[in-house]
Design a protein around this motif. Structure first.
Motif, PDB file in Angstrom:
ATOM      1  N   ALA A 128       0.829  -1.212   0.000  1.00  0.00           N
ATOM      2  CA  ALA A 128       0.000   0.000   0.000  1.00  0.00           C
ATOM      3  C   ALA A 128       0.862   1.261   0.000  1.00  0.00           C
ATOM      4  O   ALA A 128       0.516   2.254  -0.658  1.00  0.00           O
ATOM      5  N   ASP A 129       1.990   1.240   0.716  1.00  0.00           N
ATOM      6  CA  ASP A 129       2.894   2.396   0.723  1.00  0.00           C
ATOM      7  C   ASP A 129       3.453   2.652  -0.674  1.00  0.00           C
ATOM      8  O   ASP A 129       3.503   3.796  -1.128  1.00  0.00           O
ATOM      9  N   GLU A 132       0.683   3.974  -2.896  1.00  0.00           N
ATOM     10  CA  GLU A 132       0.334   5.350  -2.550  1.00  0.00           C
ATOM     11  C   GLU A 132       1.360   6.322  -3.138  1.00  0.00           C
ATOM     12  O   GLU A 132       1.000   7.357  -3.704  1.00  0.00           O
ATOM     13  N   ASN A 136       0.422   8.901  -6.311  1.00  0.00           N
ATOM     14  CA  ASN A 136       0.461  10.336  -6.035  1.00  0.00           C
ATOM     15  C   ASN A 136       1.602  11.057  -6.741  1.00  0.00           C
ATOM     16  O   ASN A 136       1.759  12.270  -6.581  1.00  0.00           O
TER      17      ASN A 136
END
Length: 173
Positions: A128-129, A132, A136
């Motif tokens: 998930a990191d 993300e 972004n």
């Protein structure tokens, strides 16, 4: 230092690059691109990133990518190389001085229209990191949402709680 703070600091070393592979790509033997055969299939946390890329693409009206062993070779090699170096190079040059185009060719990726690579590394990085960060970042997001790039290889190497993620993308020849 928190995991997010360290991840943000290491994000500077993460990068995204899109290349066109010259038509002289070699389908012969691999040159400095040996990896464990097991690293060519999705395993561990890698399916999470693969699935997340496809969810992002679907949410944006872009067709799914397909995982291939051919692209897993340069992906796995790059993640291993980053782990051995202890960082993810922002210029995408590996420890042998190869750029993405040369590395992909020497890892057996056939002549294709376009290739791209995104990577990310840090301490205690989750799928998930990584997603993300990439989602972004305009450059990384553009690669993940490029409808021409329909094949991927996903790799993560975990060494001493440091994760080194690489996703190799390509269009179909």
């Amino acid at each position: 230092m928190s995991r997010r703070t360290l991840a943000a600091a290491l994000a500077i070393s993460a990068g995204a690059v899109l290349f066109t592979v010259p038509s002289t790509a070699s389908a012969n033997g691999y040159i400095n691109c040996d990896v464990d055969q097991h690293s060519l299939t999705l395993r561990g946390e890698e399916p999470e990133v693969f699935d997340a890329i496809n969810r992002l693409r679907a949410d944006n009206g872009v067709g799914a990518v397909t995982h291939t062993e051919v692209l897993s070779r340069p992906s796995a090699w790059t993640s291993n190389d980053s782990a051995e170096r202890g960082y993810v190079p922002s210029d995408h040059l590996d420890s042998l001085g190869r750029n993405i185009g040369l590395r992909f060719r020497e890892c057996g990726v056939p002549a294709i229209a376009q290739i791209a690579e995104i990577n990310y590394g840090g301490t205690n990085i989750t799928p998930a990191d990584a997603m993300e960060f990439w989602a972004n970042s305009p450059a990384h997001r553009a690669i993940m949402l490029d409808g021409r790039l329909t094949r991927v290889g996903v790799s993560v190497v975990d060494l001493d709680n440091h994760q080194y993620w690489t996703v190799a993308f390509a269009s179909v020849a």
